[in-house]
Design an enzyme around this catalytic site. Sequence first.
Site, short mmCIF file in Angstrom:
data_model
loop_
_atom_site.label_atom_id
_atom_site.label_comp_id
_atom_site.label_asym_id
_atom_site.label_seq_id
_atom_site.Cartn_x
_atom_site.Cartn_y
_atom_site.Cartn_z
CB CYS A 30 -2.29 2.49 -10.68
SG CYS A 30 -3.07 0.96 -11.17
CG HIS A 31 -4.09 1.76 -15.35
ND1 HIS A 31 -4.10 0.83 -14.34
CD2 HIS A 31 -4.14 1.07 -16.51
CE1 HIS A 31 -4.16 -0.37 -14.86
NE2 HIS A 31 -4.19 -0.27 -16.17
CB ALA A 32 -1.45 8.10 -12.89
CB ALA A 33 2.08 5.22 -16.20
#
Length: 194
Positions: free
Chosen positions: A118-121
């Site tokens: 998810c938003h770990a990118a």
Amino acid sequence: MTKRLLFLVGDYVEDYEAKVPLQALEMVGYECVAVCPGKKPGDTIITAIHDFEGAQTYSEKPGHRLIITGDLASVSVDDFVGLVIPGGRAPEYLRLDEGVLELVRAFATAPKPIAAVCHAAQLLAAADVVRGKRVQAYPACKPEVLLAGGIWESPSAGLDSVCVDGNLVTAPAWPAHPAWLRAFVGVLGGELRP
């Protein structure tokens, strides 16, 4: 010797993306250590639950408490076989911590397996470890992946897909857990049987 995985978390990390992988990976034999800047073992963080309810973006609800089990200041990449970075809102501010960025870069340089969802990118992009790598993430993170030199791989419509590029295992959101965790265990050299 038990194989150890480092979980990089923070307040408002996505509940399902932190707790479910942590428990699932412990179930198959890994020791999971959760760390957070400014927190010591025994402290807790608050999680958030994101859901897809037909709006133009996900909704957010209060989650559970997650206990911190390690000290970020004393973490050594050599003590772990891989890194897990859940999504949610935590990566948004964790990427501002230079020590966190150095840790992510150290795992990438080692190279040790990194699972990011998810938003770990956002954190991967800020650490400059996606350049030239295929990446999946929550679709709202596409501009950051591209600006950081990553190669955007479109996730499935159900957000249940996974992308593996070398030591990097990425997925768009928690519906991808079965595929994402299976792929990560594979990159770690393990095997899951049906």
